[in-house]
Scaffold this motif. Structure first.
Motif, PDB file in Angstrom:
ATOM      1  N   TYR A 104      15.201  -1.374  -5.412  1.00 22.83           N
ATOM      2  CA  TYR A 104      13.712  -1.218  -5.157  1.00 22.83           C
ATOM      3  C   TYR A 104      13.042  -2.323  -5.159  1.00 22.83           C
ATOM      4  N   THR A 105      12.202  -2.191  -4.240  1.00 21.91           N
ATOM      5  CA  THR A 105      11.195  -3.353  -3.839  1.00 21.91           C
ATOM      6  C   THR A 105       9.868  -3.104  -3.514  1.00 21.91           C
ATOM      7  N   ALA A 106       8.736  -3.947  -4.035  1.00 15.32           N
ATOM      8  CA  ALA A 106       7.388  -3.465  -3.913  1.00 15.32           C
ATOM      9  C   ALA A 106       6.538  -4.720  -3.396  1.00 15.32           C
ATOM     10  N   ASP A 107       5.224  -4.470  -3.294  1.00 11.25           N
ATOM     11  CA  ASP A 107       4.284  -5.777  -3.019  1.00 11.25           C
ATOM     12  C   ASP A 107       4.866  -6.580  -2.190  1.00 11.25           C
ATOM     13  N   PRO A 108       5.276  -6.428  -0.927  1.00  8.20           N
ATOM     14  CA  PRO A 108       5.995  -7.286   0.041  1.00  8.20           C
ATOM     15  C   PRO A 108       4.901  -8.361   0.561  1.00  8.20           C
ATOM     16  N   ASN A 141       9.461 -21.206  10.222  1.00  8.45           N
ATOM     17  CA  ASN A 141      10.156 -21.974  11.228  1.00  8.45           C
ATOM     18  C   ASN A 141      10.671 -20.422  12.134  1.00  8.45           C
ATOM     19  N   GLY A 142       9.895 -19.863  12.506  1.00 12.65           N
ATOM     20  CA  GLY A 142      10.435 -18.595  13.420  1.00 12.65           C
ATOM     21  C   GLY A 142      11.133 -17.591  12.551  1.00 12.65           C
ATOM     22  N   ARG A 143      11.292 -17.397  11.450  1.00  6.17           N
ATOM     23  CA  ARG A 143      11.956 -16.706  10.758  1.00  6.17           C
ATOM     24  C   ARG A 143      10.983 -15.925   9.706  1.00  6.17           C
ATOM     25  N   VAL A 144      11.369 -14.475   9.506  1.00  2.46           N
ATOM     26  CA  VAL A 144      10.290 -13.737   8.668  1.00  2.46           C
ATOM     27  C   VAL A 144      10.925 -13.913   7.247  1.00  2.46           C
ATOM     28  N   TYR A 145      10.147 -14.082   6.365  1.00  2.63           N
ATOM     29  CA  TYR A 145      10.613 -14.191   4.727  1.00  2.63           C
ATOM     30  C   TYR A 145       9.959 -13.341   4.079  1.00  2.63           C
ATOM     31  N   ILE A 146      10.461 -12.181   3.278  1.00  2.45           N
ATOM     32  CA  ILE A 146       9.747 -11.543   2.476  1.00  2.45           C
ATOM     33  C   ILE A 146       9.859 -11.903   0.857  1.00  2.45           C
ATOM     34  N   TYR A 147       8.874 -11.738   0.336  1.00  2.00           N
ATOM     35  CA  TYR A 147       8.617 -12.022  -1.144  1.00  2.00           C
ATOM     36  C   TYR A 147       8.282 -10.677  -1.933  1.00  2.00           C
ATOM     37  N   PRO A 148       8.865  -9.889  -2.273  1.00  2.00           N
ATOM     38  CA  PRO A 148       8.577  -8.806  -2.714  1.00  2.00           C
ATOM     39  C   PRO A 148       8.782  -8.729  -4.324  1.00  2.00           C
ATOM     40  N   HIS A 187       0.656  -1.844  -1.765  1.00  4.89           N
ATOM     41  CA  HIS A 187       0.551  -3.323  -1.657  1.00  4.89           C
ATOM     42  C   HIS A 187       0.984  -3.939  -0.429  1.00  4.89           C
ATOM     43  N   HIS A 188       0.524  -4.961   0.247  1.00  4.02           N
ATOM     44  CA  HIS A 188       0.516  -5.391   1.336  1.00  4.02           C
ATOM     45  C   HIS A 188       0.652  -6.589   1.858  1.00  4.02           C
ATOM     46  N   SER A 189       1.106  -7.081   3.099  1.00  2.00           N
ATOM     47  CA  SER A 189       0.539  -8.387   3.623  1.00  2.00           C
ATOM     48  C   SER A 189       0.704  -8.197   5.233  1.00  2.00           C
ATOM     49  N   ILE A 190       0.146  -9.137   6.010  1.00  4.91           N
ATOM     50  CA  ILE A 190       0.024  -8.833   7.247  1.00  4.91           C
ATOM     51  C   ILE A 190       0.213 -10.302   7.931  1.00  4.91           C
ATOM     52  N   ILE A 191       1.168 -10.203   9.243  1.00  2.00           N
ATOM     53  CA  ILE A 191       1.602 -11.557   9.585  1.00  2.00           C
ATOM     54  C   ILE A 191       1.527 -11.524  11.167  1.00  2.00           C
ATOM     55  N   LEU A 192       1.675 -12.433  11.854  1.00  2.00           N
ATOM     56  CA  LEU A 192       1.697 -12.490  13.229  1.00  2.00           C
ATOM     57  C   LEU A 192       2.934 -13.259  13.768  1.00  2.00           C
ATOM     58  N   LEU A 193       3.793 -12.590  14.549  1.00  2.00           N
ATOM     59  CA  LEU A 193       4.821 -13.090  14.950  1.00  2.00           C
ATOM     60  C   LEU A 193       4.967 -12.802  16.559  1.00  2.00           C
ATOM     61  N   LYS A 194       5.197 -13.874  17.455  1.00  2.00           N
ATOM     62  CA  LYS A 194       5.342 -13.711  18.610  1.00  2.00           C
ATOM     63  C   LYS A 194       4.321 -12.740  19.279  1.00  2.00           C
ATOM     64  N   ARG A 207       9.723   1.398  -6.064  1.00  2.00           N
ATOM     65  CA  ARG A 207       9.107   1.768  -4.758  1.00  2.00           C
ATOM     66  C   ARG A 207      10.069   0.941  -3.738  1.00  2.00           C
ATOM     67  N   SER A 208       9.604   1.039  -2.410  1.00  2.00           N
ATOM     68  CA  SER A 208      10.520   0.616  -1.258  1.00  2.00           C
ATOM     69  C   SER A 208       9.542   0.053  -0.238  1.00  2.00           C
ATOM     70  N   ILE A 209       9.802  -1.301   0.288  1.00  2.00           N
ATOM     71  CA  ILE A 209       8.958  -1.939   1.203  1.00  2.00           C
ATOM     72  C   ILE A 209       9.133  -1.341   2.804  1.00  2.00           C
ATOM     73  N   ARG A 210       8.113  -1.413   3.238  1.00  2.00           N
ATOM     74  CA  ARG A 210       8.050  -1.098   4.742  1.00  2.00           C
ATOM     75  C   ARG A 210       7.348  -1.876   5.739  1.00  2.00           C
TER      76      ARG A 210
END
Length: 450
Positions: A33-37, A43-50, A265-272, A292-295
């Motif tokens: 289970y993961t939440a609040d991502p 460095n061009g790689r996406v990291y998620i801290y939930p 709970h959320h976050s927003i990023i710009l990638l390419k 919960r589960s992140i999306r």
């Protein structure tokens, strides 16, 4: 080399925890289970801290409530294959936190001057003047750790849901929630406030609001936050010309969960050149919304800078490699009749879902599968349960013309992996249509091209 040394080396190797690679659509992570991502691009790689939801047990958390004792970090180069780098911080490692608080709620992480600063809330141990929630910082040389927590929580901050924004001029800001949404400047060391906390004005006054996340686009600062306008949270946003406001309420980013999950709970990023919204729902725990589960889904702006409302999807984002397990139950579209999605095992929902067909012509569409690297000798592999005589056809882009494969499935009451020759070779990225030709019942876990 002696057999004793070999035995010792083998035992040592067993203790080394290697990163786990997960191929998933929505939800992104399906083995826990993961939440609040909090998503970040380093460095061009996406990291998620939930945050990491677990089930409360006697003596371990509060039954029927949120229960979180540690944090993982996940990363991806393609938004499809996610690597679990393991636990980066546990409540027992934080000097100022209650080691049995089970309240390691929504975190954030930013990079500055070659260091990575991980911000997290936790309950303060003891009965002193700072009883309640504090926000701490752990520092690392790499985005996946190891992280070392500071000895004290940030002075002057009482609350949850930390979010850090670094402006173009280098000034960093910390945001958090505790009844209201607060903001303050951070010092260059990223560990201390550099201004008095300020309640951000002109945000909704009625209904719970929390989880602030600020980003900038074309000189406009977007403060985004969950808010209970009705009975459960939805995502809203306000804009300003300064990181600390005043803000003007603009509208809704995403409506309340159709599944009834109380929080979002959320976050927003710009990638390419593409914006993405990360959030959570209760996919893997439909009857308990504290697990919960992140999306993730794509996010778009109108010409005037307003945000188009996001409709949650199962397919999510990213391009799926044809050689991966293509989870058809995470469909992009589905026929109105004759097709349904179910858990493979309701006693172990981490096994995921299956798609079932029981009418002729029933179908699902799965978008963006990359067949570029599919060898000429590739075959279709399918994991299915089928009644004898079931026939499935798989088409590229539209369910017309010659299919990629037409598969006649022998009867089986248990999951069975089968290989079938392809009738058509393709390259490039295509949408897949999977259709029942006979209506004979069939259940599919996944398909792949290898």
């Amino acid at each position: 080399m002696s057999k004793y040394l070999l035995t010792a080396l083998a035992a040592l190797s067993a203790l080394i925890l290697l990163p786990t690679v997960i191929a998933a659509q929505n939800p992104l992570i399906t083995d826990q289970y993961t939440a609040d991502p909090s998503a970040r691009v380093f460095n061009g790689r996406v990291y998620i801290y939930p945050s990491h939801d677990i089930k409360a047990q006697p003596g371990k958390g509060r039954p029927g409530w949120f229960c979180m004792e540690d944090y993982h970090v996940f990363s991806s180069a393609d938004m499809t294959q996610w690597t679990d780098h393991g636990v980066i911080l546990n409540q027992t490692q934080v000097p100022w936190a209650d080691p049995a608080g089970y309240a390691m709620w929504a975190p954030d992480c930013v990079a500055r001057n070659g260091k990575y600063y991980f911000y997290f809330p936790a309950t303060v141990k003891g009965d002193g003047p700072r009883k309640g929630f504090g926000i701490g910082v752990a520092v690392a040389d790499q985005p996946y750790g190891p992280f070392k927590p500071q000895a004290e929580a940030i002075k002057g901050v009482h609350g949850i849901d930390p979010n850090v924004f670094i402006d173009k001029d280098g000034q960093a800001y910390l945001y958090w929630s505790q009844g209201n949404i607060y903001g303050a400047k951070l010092k260059e060391n990223m560990l201390e406030l550099d201004s008095e906390p300020k309640i951000l004005s002109a945000l909704p006054e009625k209904g719970l609001k929390e989880g602030p996340y600020l980003f900038e686009r074309k000189g406009v600062y977007y403060m985004t936050y969950p808010h209970v306008e009705n009975k459960i949270e939805r995502l809203e946003y306000a804009t300003a010309t300064d990181p600390l406001g005043p803000f003007t309420i603009k509208g809704v980013i995403m409506d309340e969960s159709p599944n009834g999950c109380w929080t979002v709970h959320h976050s927003i990023i710009l990638l390419k050149d593409q914006w993405y919204l990360f959030y959570h729902d209760k996919d893997l725990s439909p009857n308990f919304d504290k697990n919960r589960s992140i999306r993730a889904d794509s996010l778009f702006f109108n010409a005037d800078g307003t945000i188009r409302k996001v409709t949650p999807t199962l397919r999510g984002v990213g391009i799926t490699q044809a050689s991966a397990h293509i989870q058809l139950d995470r469909y992009s579209a589905i026929s109105p009749q004759g097709t349904n999605v179910q858990f493979i095992d309701t006693a172990d929902r981490f096994k995921g879902w299956k798609v079932a067909f029981d009418q002729k012509g029933a179908w699902v569409r799965y978008n963006k599968v990359d067949l570029s690297k599919t060898p000429s000798s590739a075959k279709l592999t399918i994991n299915a349960i089928a009644a004898d005589g079931a026939v499935i056809s798989i088409y590229a882009d539209k369910p017309i013309g010659q299919p990629i494969a037409r598969v006649k499935l022998s009867g089986s009451s248990n999951w069975k992996v089968r290989e079938h020759a392809l009738t058509k070779k393709l390259k490039g990225v295509h949408d897949l249509f999977v259709m029942s030709d006979t209506g004979t019942p069939v259940q599919i876990d996944w398909i792949s091209f290898k």
